[in-house]
Design an enzyme around this catalytic site. Structure first.
Site, PDB file in Angstrom:
ATOM      1  N   CYS A  98      -7.219   1.627  -1.723  1.00 59.37           N
ATOM      2  CA  CYS A  98      -6.035   0.749  -1.724  1.00 59.37           C
ATOM      3  C   CYS A  98      -4.766   1.386  -1.166  1.00 59.37           C
ATOM      4  CB  CYS A  98      -5.756   0.269  -3.142  1.00 59.37           C
ATOM      5  SG  CYS A  98      -6.957  -0.911  -3.707  1.00 59.37           S
ATOM      6  N   PHE A  99      -4.332   2.497  -1.764  1.00 58.50           N
ATOM      7  CA  PHE A  99      -3.030   3.053  -1.361  1.00 58.50           C
ATOM      8  C   PHE A  99      -2.944   3.280   0.155  1.00 58.50           C
ATOM      9  CE2 PHE A  99      -1.550   5.179  -5.615  1.00 58.50           C
ATOM     10  CZ  PHE A  99      -1.442   3.923  -6.181  1.00 58.50           C
TER      11      PHE A  99
END
Ligand code: UDX
Length: 452
Positions: free
Chosen positions: A275-276
């Protein structure tokens, strides 16, 4: 014919499968669909396609008692349910922006089903998408394929998720808040009634907003968390140069300020995962397309990339050269308690060291299969900590698995050739090494210059 409180989930990645399992665990009937037939057959047998604490039990029970049903054709679920939740992937394109092709294809499928549906239906987009997607192209596709009007004929919400790998079930059942970006009040209330059924008396705070703000909340949330980590990693580098410096103590000091908070201030090798990195790249593109400078996002990414480089330079300084040296990397997953190696800093470190001519042995308690998919043939994949340390000139702790806390000078002495240990996740107790011949370098703690 519609069943009472029933949901179709399209896209059975991390978010989809956990959402489906959690909803069905509270008595809601869930139809699951994914384009991957192997995933469907695993789920049909109650087997989780991913490693996630608590998930397999929920899945097995739900499949056994018929509350979770796999459907080959999504129309079969959509026509019988009152909500469709879309949780398909939005991976990065080469320019960093989000690839929305799976989201649009799901919208087309749902639109076609809505055309012949006589009951009210609420479409809930839960995949991470750029602000403006829900009320823009996504709604347009739904309307044109259904021939119906959004708001009037069907409901629409953007509903971001904030679950973490390793605690995805817990995060879904007990979230800090629920964000509902709704096209109108009615759609918002309808989605809220699904959450009331899921959380019952423990409904968390609910933030009702526009779909566009909800879309931005998701990106800003991840960017802010990553920025906190990069901030503390920047401070961590300074701590290494100051006698008495210790970044955990600085983090505890600032984290006690309620305005800052104690979370996401653990310094180390940096952030990775599914995600990040992807969301920061996408948010960066969104800023650029809006004609704005993404200053803090750029700095956040730069510091994170720099952490891998930082460790390489440290090793190079300690070993004089990396070429021909044997480095043991302990940990490969992007964080502890997962087998996921996507955009893992440990894997990046391995590749970076290989490029400098080092040879690598790597060990991870859970991620062996995934490591072999990304590094096979290039590194030695060890089956144990001992095997990984064998003949190493230096060892780096790259993922904070608790089992690595058990490393002691006695254990290392038996296996390693060299004496350099880099704790890039700050999990080793330095007292254990105080009077040993090992040189333990802890990222974010004062590092005395090398004794020549
Ligand atoms: C993240 C978000 O937390 C979640 O809300 C979102 O839905 C998906 O992305 P996840 O990627 O599962 O979740 O992991 P997270 O626990 O947030 O950790 C991300 C990375 O940051 C990991 O590599 C972890 O090791 C690192 N990290 C985390 C730190 O280096 N320091 C910290 O203090 C916290």
């Amino acid at each position: 014919m519609q069943d009472t409180m029933s949901v179709t989930v399209i896209g059975l990645g991390y978010v989809g499968i956990v959402t489906a399992a959690c909803l069905s665990s509270r008595g809601i009937l869930v139809y699951c669909h994914d384009i991957n037939p192997e995933k469907l057959s695993a789920i049909r047998n109650g087997v989780s396609p991913i490693y996630e604490p608590g998930l397999e039990d929920l899945l097995r029970n739900a499949v056994m008692n018929g509350r979770l049903r796999v459907v080959e054709d999504p129309a079969e679920g959509i026509s019988r349910s009152s909500y469709t939740i879309i949780t398909v992937g939005t991976p990065s394109l080469s320019d960093g922006s989000a690839d929305l092709s799976q989201v649009f294809s799901a919208a087309e499928t749902i639109g076609k089903c809505l055309r012949s549906l006589n009951q009210r239906h609420v479409v809930v987009l839960r995949s991470t998408v750029p602000p403006g997607t829900t009320i823009g192209p996504f709604m347009n596709i739904l309307e044109s394929f259904s021939g119906k009007k959004c708001g009037l004929d069907f409901g629409l919400c953007f509903n971001p998720e904030f679950l973490r790998e390793g605690s995805a079930v817990e995060d879904t059942l007990n979230p800090d808040r629920i964000v509902i970006g709704c096209i109108d009040q009615k759609s918002g209330e309808e989605l809220l009634s699904l959450y009331r059924a899921l959380h019952q008396e423990q409904l968390p705070p609910v933030i009702m907003t526009t779909p566009t703000s909800a879309e931005l909340i998701k990106y800003a949330n991840n960017a802010f968390l990553a920025m906190k980590i990069s901030f503390i990693n920047m401070i961590s580098r300074l701590c290494e140069k100051l006698p008495g410096g210790n970044v955990d103590e600085v983090a505890a000091g600032i984290g006690a300020d309620k305005r800052i908070g104690p979370y996401f201030l653990k310094a180390g090798l940096g952030w990775g995962g599914s995600c990040f990195p992807k969301d920061l790249r996408a948010l960066r593109r969104i800023f650029l397309e809006a004609g704005l400078k993404p200053h803090l996002i750029d700095a956040t990414i730069e510091i994170n990339d720099g952490q891998v480089e930082w460790v390489c330079r440290l090793l190079e300084r300690e070993l004089s050269t990396l070429s021909g040296k044997r480095i043991a990397i302990l940990g490969a997953a992007f964080k502890e308690f997962t087998d996921d190696v996507r955009e893992s800093q440990a894997i990046r470190l391995a590749n970076r060291l290989l490029n400098s001519g080092a040879s690598i042995s790597i060990f991870d308690p859970a991620a062996t299969i995934n490591v072999s998919k990304v590094l096979d043939g290039k590194v030695d994949i060890a089956k144990s900590i001992d095997e990984c340390l064998e003949n190493a000139d230096a060892a780096v702790i790259a993922t904070p698995w608790p089992v690595f806390r058990s490393l002691t000078p006695e254990k290392l002495r038996e296996k390693m050739k060299g004496k350099i240990i880099i704790d890039a996740r700050r999990i080793i107790d330095p007292k254990l090494f105080e009077s040993s011949e090992f040189r333990l370098l802890i990222l974010g703690s004062y590092m005395e210059s090398r004794r020549e």
